[in-house]
Design an enzyme around this catalytic site. Structure first.
Site, PDB file in Angstrom:
ATOM      1  CB  CYS A 135      56.291  88.453  60.834  1.00 29.46           C
ATOM      2  SG  CYS A 135      56.482  87.698  59.230  1.00 29.46           S
ATOM      3  CB  CYS A 189      53.756  89.809  65.364  1.00 29.07           C
ATOM      4  SG  CYS A 189      55.103  88.842  64.699  1.00 29.07           S
ATOM      5  CB  CYS A 220      57.192  89.137  67.204  1.00 27.34           C
ATOM      6  SG  CYS A 220      56.605  89.812  65.660  1.00 27.34           S
TER       7      CYS A 220
END
Ligand SMILES: CC(C)(COP(=O)(O)OP(=O)(O)OC[C@H]1O[C@@H](n2cnc3c(N)ncnc32)[C@H](O)[C@@H]1OP(=O)(O)O)[C@@H](O)C(=O)NCCC(=O)NCCS
Length: 288
Positions: A13, A85, A90
């Site tokens: 992330c 994400c 991401c």
């Protein structure tokens, strides 16, 4: 599943602070004896104290974890990358690995006036959502390299419909379902969808392009949709099939009388379609 210390699963992330740390902790708890579990981000910060707190409640200690930059990782052995994400972009990971996209809203917030219980609750929601998806990791490791599995968006709809039509499946009512799609080198190769009707589910649109059958794509996507059904607390998932009864028996679906399907499913277009009138009804009860 591929196993061994040399097989890596990487969660990504942005900040490597909450979601990917929670995912690393949960995956290590479950697969740590047979897989190398890693996490990283594009702008690492520090492990969020509420992530530490929510994981303590399930017996996982994140206090020794650190936020790491994805570029600092040794990519050797990483076979599966899972991006977490939702709204944000991401980090990229360019090695030709399998990729799963699990969009999860960031539980962290800058709002300092929010009560602590409410803040912690958002971390618990994220933790439960991630925990519910772990069943997909094993089937995903068996997929062909460069496969990307992600929820289907509106932009995917034309390719999704073309795939279903090509596999002889109906597209009516697809907008009422949440679909997941697999692509290899950008080409849509497989799909599965879940309809939810008052606590009961219909698994539909399980389709794999003919050239890609037998490579585990349907197994991974059906597992994904059953994880979604469990997370949503559905009591059972039913389906209609003409030729794939034996396939769905592998997942525990049991063929039954069509009249015994939950009445709530009567709202689905699947039950009205002439193409499905000769299909067998199958149901999988889910533990609630
Ligand atoms: C059914 C279908 C989704 C399976 O896809 P797939 O990607 O080949 O499945 P997987 O790779 O996950 O699994 C392959 C295994 O399932 C078995 N299998 C595949 N189709 C089967 C069927 N119709 N009946 C029984 N077993 C089947 C294969 O023999 C293989 O067995 P093995 O693991 O012992 O070698 C695919 O054949 C398909 O798209 N069919 C047309 C659409 C359809 O009927 N969908 C279901 C109704 S929604």
């Amino acid at each position: 599943m591929k196993t061994g210390d040399e097989v890596g699963v990487l969660f990504l992330c942005v900040a490597n602070s909450a979601r990917s740390q929670i995912a690393e902790g949960l995956a290590r708890q479950r697969f740590g004896d047979r897989l190398r579990i890693l996490s990283a981000g594009s702008r690492p910060t520090r492990v969020n104290p509420l992530a530490i707190e929510t994981m303590k409640a399930v017996g996982v200690d994140l206090t020794t974890h650190h936020s790491k930059l994805v570029e600092d990782l040794d990519p050797a052995g990483i076979e599966l990358v899972i991006t977490l994400c939702a709204e944000e972009v991401c980090p990229a990971f360019y090695a030709p690995v399998r990729r799963l996209h699990w969009p999860i809203t960031d539980p962290a917030t800058d709002a300092t006036d929010e009560p602590m219980a409410q803040r912690l609750h958002r971390f618990e929601v994220a933790r439960r959502s991630i925990a519910s998806k772990l069943d997909i990791i094993e089937p995903a490791l068996a997929l062909p390299p460069r496969t990307v599995v992600a929820p289907a968006t509106d932009d995917d709809r034309p390719e999704l419909e073309a795939l279903l039509v090509g596999c002889g499946l109906p597209i009516e009512g697809l907008a009422q379902a949440s679909s997941v799609m697999a692509r290899i080198d950008g080409v849509a190769v497989a799909a599965a969808a879940l309809e939810e009707w008052e606590g009961f589910g219909i698994l539909r649109s399980v389709a794999v392009a003919e050239a890609h059958r037998g490579t585990g794509l349907a197994t991974a996507l059906v597992t994904d949709r059953l994880c979604a059904a469990r997370l949503a607390g559905l009591r059972s998932v039913s389906l209609l099939t003409t030729g794939a009864r034996g396939y769905f028996e592998r997942f525990g679906f049991v063929a039954g009388d069509r009249s015994s399907l939950p009445p709530a499913l009567g709202a689905s277009t699947q039950l009205e379609l002439p193409a499905c009138s000769t299909a067998v009804a199958m149901t999988l009860a889910l533990a609630t």
